[in-house]
Design a protein around this motif. Sequence first.
Motif, short mmCIF file in Angstrom:
data_model
loop_
_atom_site.label_atom_id
_atom_site.label_comp_id
_atom_site.label_asym_id
_atom_site.label_seq_id
_atom_site.Cartn_x
_atom_site.Cartn_y
_atom_site.Cartn_z
N PHE A 3 0.83 -1.21 0.00
CA PHE A 3 0.00 0.00 0.00
C PHE A 3 0.87 1.27 0.00
O PHE A 3 0.64 2.20 -0.79
CB PHE A 3 -0.92 0.00 1.24
N LEU A 18 1.15 3.79 -3.04
CA LEU A 18 0.71 5.18 -2.86
C LEU A 18 1.83 6.15 -3.29
O LEU A 18 1.57 7.17 -3.95
CB LEU A 18 0.35 5.41 -1.39
N GLY A 64 -4.22 6.20 -5.78
CA GLY A 64 -4.81 5.06 -5.10
C GLY A 64 -4.90 3.80 -5.92
O GLY A 64 -5.03 2.71 -5.35
N ALA A 94 -1.86 1.85 -5.21
CA ALA A 94 -1.85 1.58 -3.76
C ALA A 94 -2.73 0.37 -3.44
O ALA A 94 -2.27 -0.58 -2.77
CB ALA A 94 -2.34 2.82 -3.00
N VAL A 95 -3.95 0.36 -3.96
CA VAL A 95 -4.87 -0.75 -3.70
C VAL A 95 -4.37 -2.02 -4.39
O VAL A 95 -4.38 -3.12 -3.81
CB VAL A 95 -6.29 -0.39 -4.16
N LEU A 134 -1.34 -3.45 -2.67
CA LEU A 134 -1.78 -4.01 -1.38
C LEU A 134 -2.30 -5.43 -1.58
O LEU A 134 -1.90 -6.37 -0.88
CB LEU A 134 -2.87 -3.11 -0.80
#
Lengths: 165, 290
Positions: free
Chosen positions: A55, A59, A70, A73-74, A77
């Motif tokens: 994440f 990011l 995002g 990031a998502v 993750l």
Amino acid sequence: MKYILHSVFLVLCVAFQATLFNFLEIAGVKPSLFLTYVICVAFFAKERETAFIGFIFGLAFDFLIGQKIGLSAVLYLLVGYFLALGRSYFLSGYNVIVVAVVVFLASVLTETIYLFVSLVWRNGIGFWFAFVHVIMIKGLYNAIIAVIDYFILKKFALAFADADR
Amino acid sequence: MKKLFKNKVLSSLFAIVVVLSIFFGVLNAVRTKSTWAENICRIVFTPVQEGAYKLSSSVSSFFENFGDKDKLLQEIEKLKNENSILKQQVNKNNLFKTENEELRRILSLKNAYPELEFQAAEVVGRNPSDWLSTMTIDKGTASGIDVNDVVVSADKMLVGKITDVGSNWAKVTLITDPSNSIGSMVLRSGEMGVIAGERLSDGSSVCKLLYLSKNSDIVVGDSVETSGLGGVYPKGITIGRVTEIKADLQSISQYAVVETGVDLEKIKKVLVVTNDFSVVESIDSADIEE
């Protein structure tokens, strides 16, 4: 201590992704240092830790390089979490070749999802062209970079394991 | 699917992903400029990127130059060769230009004196270390040249006379040679004298206008030419200009140092007057009358 190491890698990724690797393109493609690092971390860390690292790195990638905040990031993750989970289930022992193959497959999958989601935002990329000429080459390049990441992380992971003991 | 949602970790992850996706989706939809988080991130990392960029640019340029070294060396070698060829060409062109100018002068001289017969010849040898001031030309009896023929430059300046001749060569004894005695006169005043060569201790040669009376009307800068007396040199050929006037040892007469009108050390082309002397003299007389 582990997080200092991750921070150092984050700084290195930020420093070199948009600088040094501009000069080290292969067939016009740069590797994704952020993604490669997250995948490599999955070989040494547990799911939550890898997800968190994914994440943060995703990011940072979005803030500095990406188009949509995002998205990476998502994605990173999820990639970090499931790879770490899968590694604990399916890979009891592995070597650098296994790591390179996993990095290649994970990169192709992640970048394909990234591209697919990007198309929802209509950024005008031809899917098949991008898949063949960017994603596949990027996957191979990431696999090469992963070898370096893997050896460094392995050394530190052993050191951390000793410290934990 | 129910099992999956029963797994607490996975359901938490799913919830987190959904929340994050909604949050980022909304953020991207409403975002018109950089957020504070992006700004902080950029403020922190921009100096790092700047440093890395400079470093990688230097490294890249080093390797690029390193890779291009052989190419650059080849390029330098090629340019050197081209430069050398061009220099040779320029030198050649300069030689052609000089030769062309000389030939034009010769042509104009031939046009000015259509009655005279000139034989153009090239200097093929000099005897600078010899006590005799001579040079060899590339024409001889086969071209109608004979002993005692007068040799002039394209500017109609006296060079010397032929003293030896073969079928395709001739030796010219220059006017600066001590063996020469040329009947001469000062053009302005008509003062008569004899031009004789003199070899100086430094190896150079000069012409002296001898046997001038003590009160002769001669000044520095006067033009000296042949008088026609003596029968070898026709009248009216320019020898040079007076540069110095000196009294001789006994102080009963004086002499003038005459600088030749042509640089005998550098002349490359000469004209040999192959006409009978009387013809030349008549032409010169007509020239003076004009």
